[in-house]
Every structure is written in structure tokens, then in C-alpha cells.
Enzyme design. Structure first.
Site, PDB file in Angstrom:
ATOM      1  N   ARG A  18      36.479  71.760   0.968  1.00 28.23           N
ATOM      2  CA  ARG A  18      36.840  70.793   1.738  1.00 28.23           C
ATOM      3  C   ARG A  18      36.541  71.348   3.382  1.00 28.23           C
ATOM      4  NH1 ARG A  18      42.690  67.930   0.254  1.00 28.23           N
ATOM      5  NH2 ARG A  18      42.113  67.561  -2.089  1.00 28.23           N
TER       6      ARG A  18
ATOM      7  N   HIS B 203      32.102  61.708  -3.908  1.00 30.18           N
ATOM      8  CA  HIS B 203      33.293  62.320  -3.183  1.00 30.18           C
ATOM      9  C   HIS B 203      34.605  61.250  -3.392  1.00 30.18           C
ATOM     10  CE1 HIS B 203      34.895  64.984   0.017  1.00 30.18           C
ATOM     11  NE2 HIS B 203      35.506  63.894   0.663  1.00 30.18           N
TER      12      HIS B 203
ATOM     13  N   TYR C 185      31.920  46.269   9.642  1.00 29.69           N
ATOM     14  CA  TYR C 185      31.471  45.740  10.653  1.00 29.69           C
ATOM     15  C   TYR C 185      30.164  46.315  11.505  1.00 29.69           C
ATOM     16  CZ  TYR C 185      35.582  42.804  10.793  1.00 29.69           C
ATOM     17  OH  TYR C 185      36.532  41.915  10.709  1.00 29.69           O
TER      18      TYR C 185
END
Length: 865
Positions: free
Chosen positions: A37, A83, A127
Site C-alpha cells: 500500500r 485494486h 464529471y
């Protein structure tokens, strides 16, 4: 043991030590966070989430030469295939790869609102749109040529790269930041050209030692190159980080002083890396309200896409821009530190590395990439040439091949027949059977021969590359240079010389001040502009509020940044910066020097001198009331000891009167209280240099009741005026050339006729454009131009310079050296000669210019005594 329904439950429980299990579980969790990570791989400089995003975009076709796609689509691909975490975590990581203020070379080209460097967050992924940035292709270049290992994804349904080829040193170029369990990394970004230059040196010098590599890399990589630009102050933190892997790098904003609509403004155009401009503006506003930052009137954020970063700090009209800026550096993130912690995964293990090791590991990774790519290409070329060799054999025996195929009942029979006829393998036989009839043409036959020869040359070349490490390094060098030529740019962060933190002196404005110290030990500093200029004969303005029998005893002008040397009755010298004295109003009392200087019991100030530094003159000259003088090198007094230094050994009944700076070419003028004077050369022959712990030699002798008042230095080649003031305010000015330099140790000649003026209270050298300030026993101060007093002969009386009120008298005199400040004050106070308050007018009003000589102002000639 096999469990059955009849087995007791206690027999099915395995006892486990709690401490052992906690340790094992914690270590497994910690290593999972570290490896999977939080920390980047030293080879491609990416954390797993970033690596998966870049590969998913490449694999999914979101490439620079194609159109933009919704970020939500990319997030879905990453989350579904590679992931298995929340979409928010993936999108946040993706947004960072877009932001030009986060990455030195962004890896994703975004379209839409991806936030700002301030508090504005990115729009929702539905968006915004994105595709790979061109430079990101260099991270995955040749990934389909078996250059890296692939491992199963989280559910085993597809494969993902264990590391990317990373054809440029991405870890140093874009930096990294992450917090794992028990460790963290903070690697600053760098300039691609500089890092590539260092990599080229390592490629050209593979046999160099680790020490040589480190020095070579540090000579080429000047320091971090932050995407927001700004300044890097000094190289100490850079050296520490590059050599040891840990260092604190000082960053400072780029601030310009501009005049905007008649107001002085500080305009911040570049901020330190990772500084939030919105939080910075709020912090400045809060500190201003709390009074910790002075001189700021307004703050405006004028940042835009057209102008870039632009934070405007409007200053008050009386603020000093440099002082305000230094306070901002001290109290806000206009100056901050980047704590470099060069930690990365090396073979799956976290290690703290010097900068050369980052490039060395990248070079080793590139060598492996080139070897694996070359081997892949060699294998592919050998497979292709193997087929072509079979086709050429078939073309050489074309009639037999055609006949064999025509009489074969099945494809398998034809294949086996071709293997036996042409002595080829199954793959070649299958290729012959699949060959199109058009390839039997003569031109097609020649093309097969040409392809065969080209592949044969490639095989020789690939074999040579695999056999020669120098060729492998040469290929890496050439391909890296192509990337630099395409994407390299100039540095944004400038490295500036820096000595340390912001000094206290940088936070104090340098201005002309009046320093007053009373007999009782109260000291203060007041701006020179507080004392307006008057015509001679004035009653003065109030200069200090004194208690009881206290009077002003030491008085002088200097700047707030100069050293003040305090010589005491014990023959010791202490020092302090002028700004360390309390800043008070002109009628304020100030604070006791015991709060500033570590005096001994019964120790009092005897003389005060201001100097810029200890290189201001070769020597310091001291004079005592009994006429002893001593010359010592000024540098001997340069000491930070708070307990002071021995300045002179005083004899019984003697005390220090005056101190001055002198060179061997200057003259000294000693003036006594009864207006006698002696001038002599300060050469080593007349006044030899002595150590600090000596008493000196006789400079002047006196008659009964007389003692030394002042010692003045007359620089070589100059002819200043000697200005003397009597107790009753009478003053006179005489050219220094009226005194002839003679030997020391004499009674001297008359400096002025006193008449009814009493004894002298001040004697100093002045120039025509200077001003003189006199302080009265009760605290009033008169400031007037030297030109108000006409130049006269040495053995004459003077004129009224200041008029003490009844019961008052002059006690100290000082020269104000800054005429420019005086002119500004006079202009500001023009037309305000008399205060509106009658009580104030009595103190601050001017008296008419009148002569105060005993004979109506007529000069009285007189010979030398």
C-alpha cells in the site's frame, strides 16, 4: 485428529499463545501495509494503487492519442480488475496524478475540475475526464515484450504487472509520500534533466565505487525541483538527505514588493511545495488579529489561471516591507521545511537510501528490462526465421511439395510427408500448408529471402546485445536521452545561499534611533523622528519622564541594528544590539539595564559607544577622567560573553569617560571640563597598541579642579568642526584645524571662553550638515542644526544654543548623523512650530534666536595658555 460429531469440543480447540499470535498478526499486517500500500518500489517509483491505475489505463486504451473518457469509467476498471478497494481511494490517487502542483511531471491528462492547491476539492468522477499523459507511456513502454513479471490479480482471473518498465527514473523525478506502519517515506521531486544526467554518468562508469557514484550524482543533481517552484534555502539539508537519506530542506516562497494603487504590497507568486494557499491566507489573517504580525492592512487572493499564484498582502503605510516579510517567514508557511526521508522498497524490503542508490537500482532495473526485451525479440526473430527457413526449403522443392500435397488424402498425411521430404519440423510443415499460392510468385520468393536475411542480421545484433553489457548500457542511455529531449524542462525551484533560520535582526526594521541612559540605569531607544528640528535657542521637547534625582547621563544616536558597547565604572565592557533596548516614547522612562546586561553589584555605565561591527576600525581608544588613554585592537572586544570583558584596568579614583574608533593615521582631540584641549597623533609611536587588561598612558594633564570631559577622533585628511556646549546652553563651533597636533601629556590650549557659562558639558566633532541634540537634566531635549551656530575662532565665546528653564541645565550632548531623516521630519511638521496646548507650548515652543555671550556676542580674542 479427525473431528466427529461425538468428539468433545475441548478436544477440537488448539491452544495459542496470545503474545505470539498478536506479534505474528501485527507483523503480517504491518508488512502488508508496507509492501502492498504505502511505500513505492525503487524501480518504477510507484505504489501499487498508482501502478494499477497507470496499467489499467494503458490496457484499457485510455491513451494520449485517443479521446478523453470519464474518470468513473477508469475507476471502475481499476477497482474491478486490479485494486479491490473503495472507489474514493482510487479516485483520490488518480486526482493526484493529474494535479500539476502535486507531481513535477503529471502522469494523467485531466479535463474538468481536479481541484486546486487550496481547499477546493476535485469534482466527482462522473464529471471529470482523463487519459494518459504522454510521459506516462514511458512507464509502460515495452511492457508487452516480457520486460517485467506479471502476477495474478486479487481474484486470479487476470494478470497484472509486478512492476512497470519505467523507462525514466520516476521515483526521483516525481517523488513520493506515504505513511506505513512504523515507517514513512517523503521523497522530493527532481528535475528530469538533472536526474537523467546523473543516470548517464552511472551508465558510463559502471565500475565506479559507491563513494564516486554519490559524489558524481550530487554534482549533477543540484537539489529538489518542486512543481510549485519557490526557493530552496541553502544546501545543508540537501546534502544530508542525499548522503544519509534523511534531511530537512528549507523552502521559502517567492515574494516581490510592488506598489499597487499607492500602497506597498508583498505579492506571493510561488509557494513552497505542499503549502495550502487558502490555509496560509487564513493563518496570516489570524496572526494579524492576534497582534503577532504587525504592519499588515489587508490580504487578497488574486490567483487565477491567467496570472497563476498571486497572493497580495497589503502593508500599512508605516510598515517596513522587509521586516514584515521576515516575520511572515518566521511565523507562517511562507518558509517551511521539507523533511526528506528517502525510503523505498528494494526487493520487497523497505530501505533508506542515498540518492545515488536510487539511480543505481533504476539502472539495474533498466538493464534487466533491456535484457528481457532483447531476449523476447531474439526469441521472436528466431521463431520467425525458423518458419522462413521451412518456406525456403519448400520453394526449392516446389514441384515435389505440390505433388505430395495433391496425393495426400488428409492434411495430417500431407504434414507428415512434408516433414519427411524436407527434413523440417511440425511448425514449419504447418506453415508450408498454410502458405498462400501468391507467395509462389518470383517477387514473393525474393521477399521471403530478404525477410530471412533481415531476421538473420537482427538475431546477430540481439545476440551481441545479450553478450555485451556495454551495449545494454548504451541502449539505455540513448533511449533515456530521447525521453529527456522530449519531456525535459528547466528547473523551477531556485537554490539560494542561506546561513540559517531567520535572525532576530531580520525581524527588526533598521532605523535611526536615539539611545538615552539615565544615571539610575534606565535605558530606552526612540526614533529620531520623534524629536523635531528647532532653531537654536529653543526650550526643547520632553525627552524622558524621570523620577527623583535621576538625570540623563548617556545620550547618542545610532541605528537599531548597530552594536552598543557599554563601558562601566569597573572597567568592563558589555554589548547588546540597539534594538534590544526597549522601544519607548520620547517621554517614556524605559527599562533598567539590569534587565538587559548582567552587571555586577554596584557596577554602572560610564560610557556608551555604537559600532556597526568589529571591523568598523582597526583600534578602540579609551580615555579616563584623569587623562589616561589606551589603544587596543577592536577585534579583541568581539565576544558573546554575557558577563562582559575587561576593557581597561582603572586606577584608584579614576573612571572611564570616553571611547572612540581610530586608525593609526587619525588624530585624537581631548577636551577638559574647563575648556582646555590637546590634539596629538594616534600613531603607534605616540600611542602604542596595548592589550585589554592594561591602564594606558597619559594623554592629557590638568590643573586642580579640572578633568577630562571628552575624547574626539579626527580622521586623517579631514577638517571637521569642534562643537562645544556649556552648562547654560551656550555653544560655539571652531574648525579642528585651529588645533595643532603636538605631543600627548600636556596641559593643552584653550578650546573656548566660558564667560558665565560654567563648565563644558559636551564636546564633539561635527560637519556643516549635521544636527546636534542636547539633553537637559530634567529630561527636555533640543535638536538643532549645526549651521545655526556660526564658525568662530578657538579662543572665543559662543552663542545661545539651548535655553534651560529655571533650575535646569544641560547634561549631555550628541550628534545626529542622519540629516535626511531630519529633513523629512521638518517637512512633515512644517507650520506646526507651536503646540496648540498652552502647557505643551511652554515645553515645546521655540525661543527667538539670541546671542548669549557675556559681551553681547562679540568674539573676545585670547592667546593660548
Amino acid at each position: 485428529m479427525t473431528d466427529t460429531p461425538d468428539t468433545p469440543i475441548t478436544d477440537r480447540i488448539d491452544p495459542v499463545d496470545l503474545n505470539t499470535e498478536m506479534q505474528r498478526s501485527y507483523i503480517e499486517y504491518a508488512m502488508s501495509v508496507i509492501v502492498s500500500r504505502a511505500l513505492p518500489d525503487v524501480r518504477d517509483g510507484l505504489k501499487p494503487v498508482h501502478r494499477r491505475i497507470v496499467y489499467a489505463m494503458y490496457d484499457g486504451g485510455y491513451r494520449p492519442d485517443r479521446g478523453y473518457n470519464k474518470c468513473s469509467r477508469v475507476v471502475g476498471d481499476v477497482m474491478g480488475q486490479y485494486h479491490p478497494h473503495g472507489d474514493t481511494a482510487i479516485y483520490d490517487a488518480m486526482v493526484r496524478l493529474v494535479q500539476p502542483w502535486s507531481l513535477r511531471y503529471p502522469l494523467i491528462d485531466g479535463q474538468g475540475n481536479f481541484g486546486s492547491a487550496g481547499n477546493d476539492g476535485a469534482a466527482a468522477p462522473r464529471y471529470t475526464e482523463c487519459k494518459m499523459a504522454p510521459i506516462a507511456l514511458e512507464l509502460v513502454r515495452d511492457i508487452d515484450q516480457k520486460t517485467v513479471d506479471f502476477v495474478p490479480n486479487y481474484d486470479g482471473k487476470t494478470m497484472q504487472p509486478d512492476v512497470l518498465p519505467a523507462r525514466f527514473p520516476n521515483l526521483l523525478v516525481n517523488g513520493s509520500a506515504g505513511i506505513a506502519v512504523g515507517m514513512a517515506t517523503q521523497i522530493p521531486p527532481h528535475n528530469l534533466r538533472e536526474v537523467a544526467d546523473a543516470a548517464q554518468w552511472l551508465l558510463a562508469n559502471p565500475e565506479s565505487s559507491r563513494e564516486e557514484q554519490l559524489e558524481a550524482v550530487m554534482a549533477r543533481v543540484k537539489g529538489p525541483d518542486f512543481p510549485t517552484g519557490a526557493l530552496i534555502m541553502g544546501t545543508r539539508g540537501i546534502d544530508d538527505a542525499y548522503r544519509t537519506g534523511r534531511g530537512s530542506i528549507i523552502m521559502r516562497a517567492v515574494v516581490e514588493v510592488e506598489e499597487i494603487q499607492g500602497r506597498t504590497c508583498l505579492v506571493v507568486t510561488e509557494l513552497p511545495y505542499q503549502v495550502n494557499p487558502d490555509a496560509l491566507a487564513l493563518k496570516i489573517a489570524d496572526l494579524t488579529k492576534e497582534g503577532k504580525l504587525a504592519g499588515i492592512a489587508d490580504i487578497r487572493d488574486e490567483t487565477s489561471g491567467r496570472t497563476g499564484q498571486r497572493l497580495v498582502i497589503v502593508l500599512k503605510r508605516d510598515a517596513v516591507a522587509k521586516v514584515v516579510l521576515n516575520n511572515l517567514y518566521k511565523h507562517t508557511q511562507l518558509q517551511t521545511n521539507f523533511g526528506a526521508n528517502m525510503l523505498a522498497l528494494v526487493d520487497g524490503v523497505p530501505r533508506t537510501l542515498p540518492i545515488s542508490a536510487f539511480i543505481r537500482h533504476w539502472v539495474e532495473h533498466q538493464v534487466e528490462v533491456i535484457v528481457r526485451r532483447t531476449q523476447y525479440r531474439l526469441d521472436k526473430a528466431e521463431a520467425e526465421i525458423h518458419i522462413l527457413r521451412g518456406l525456403l526449403k519448400a520453394l526449392d522443392a516446389l514441384d515435389e511439395v505440390i505433388a505430395l500435397i495433391r496425393r495426400s488424402p488428409t492434411v495430417e498425411a500431407a504434414r507428415d510427408g512434408l516433414i519427411e521430404l524436407l527434413d523440417i519440423d511440425e511448425r514449419q510443415a504447418r506453415a508450408i500448408l498454410e502458405m498462400q499460392l501468391r507467395r509462389l510468385a518470383a517477387l514473393e520468393r525474393q521477399k521471403i529471402i530478404d525477410d530471412h536475411d533481415a531476421l538473420e542480421a537482427q538475431i546477430i545484433d540481439f545476440t551481441d546485445i545479450l553478450a555485451k553489457p556495454e551495449r545494454q548500457r548504451s541502449i539505455i542511455s540513448e533511449e533515456l536521452q530521447e525521453i529527456v529531449d522530449r519531456y525535459g524542462d528547466d528547473r523551477r525551484s531556485r537554490i539560494m545561499p542561506f546561513d540559517g533560520d531567520v535572525a532576530m535582526e531580520d525581524l527588526i526594521p533598521e532605523e535611526d534611533v536615539v539611545v538615552t541612559i539615565t544615571r539610575g540605569g534606565y535605558a530606552k531607544r526612540v526614533k529620531v523622528s520623534e524629536y523635531r528640528s528647532q532653531r537654536r535657542g529653543g526650550k526643547g521637547v520632553r525627552g524622558a519622564t524621570l523620577r527623583g534625582e535621576d538625570v540623563v547621563e548617556h545620550f547618542g544616536t545610532t541605528t537599531s541594528h548597530h552594536w552598543l558597547l557599554f563601558f562601566t565604572n569597573f572597567g568592563r565592557v558589555y554589548r547588546a544590539k540597539a534594538y534590544e533596548l526597549p522601544d519607548a516614547s520620547r517621554d517614556g522612562k524605559g527599562q533598567h539595564v539590569a534587565n538587559l546586561l548582567a552587571f555586577q553589584p554596584e557596577e554602572k555605565i560610564a560610557a556608551v559607544m555604537a559600532i556597526k561591527d568589529y571591523e568598523a576600525a582597526p583600534y578602540l581608544v579609551l580615555a579616563t577622567r584623569n587623562g589616561l588613554t589606551k589603544k587596543t585592537r577592536l577585534t579583541e572586544y568581539d565576544s558573546p560573553r554575557s558577563g562582559g570583558l575587561i576593557a581597561i584596568n582603572l586606577r584608584d579614583g579614576d573612571e572611564l569617560v570616553s571611547a572612540g574608533l581610530v586608525s593609526a593615521e587619525d588624530d585624537l582631540l581631548l577636551v577638559s571640563r574647563n575648556a582646555m584641549s590637546v590634539r596629538f597623533h594616534a600613531t603607534d609611536a605616540q600611542l602604542r597598541p596595548m592589550g585589554r587588561g592594561t591602564s594606558g598612558v597619559t594623554g592629557m594633564k590638568f590643573r586642580d579642579g579640572d578633568s577630562l570631559l571628552s575624547m574626539q577622533v579626527i580622521p586623517a585628511g579631514t577638517d571637521p568642526d569642534v562643537f562645544v556646549v556649556f552648562e547654560n546652553g551656550v555653544a560655539k563651533r571652531t574648525a579642528a584645524s585651529e588645533w595643532t597636533a603636538k605631543g600627548r601629556g600636556t596641559l593643552g590650549v584653550m578650546a573656548a571662553k566660558s564667560g558665565k557659562g560654567g563648565q563644558l558639558v559636551g564636546a564633539l566633532t561635527v560637519d556643516e550638515g549635521d544636527e546636534v541634540m542636547v539633553v537637559m537634566e530634567k529630561g527636555n531635549i533640543v535638536r538643532s542644526a549645526v549651521a545655526e551656530v556660526s564658525r568662530t575662532g578657538r579662543n572665543t565665546m559662543g552663542v545661545s544654543f539651548a535655553t534651560p528653564r529655571k533650575g535646569d541645565s544641560i547634561v549631555a550632548v550628541a550628534r545626529n548623523v542622519d540629516r535626511g531623516v531630519a529633513d523629512e521630519v521638518e517637512a512633515a511638521l512644517e507650520g506646526d512650530a507651536v503646540a496648540s496646548d498652552p502647557a505643551a507650548a511652554e515645553v515645546e515652543g521655540e525661543s527667538p534666536a539670541t546671542d548669549a555671550t557675556t559681551d553681547g556676542g562679540t568674539d573676545v580674542p585670547g592667546g593660548d595658555e
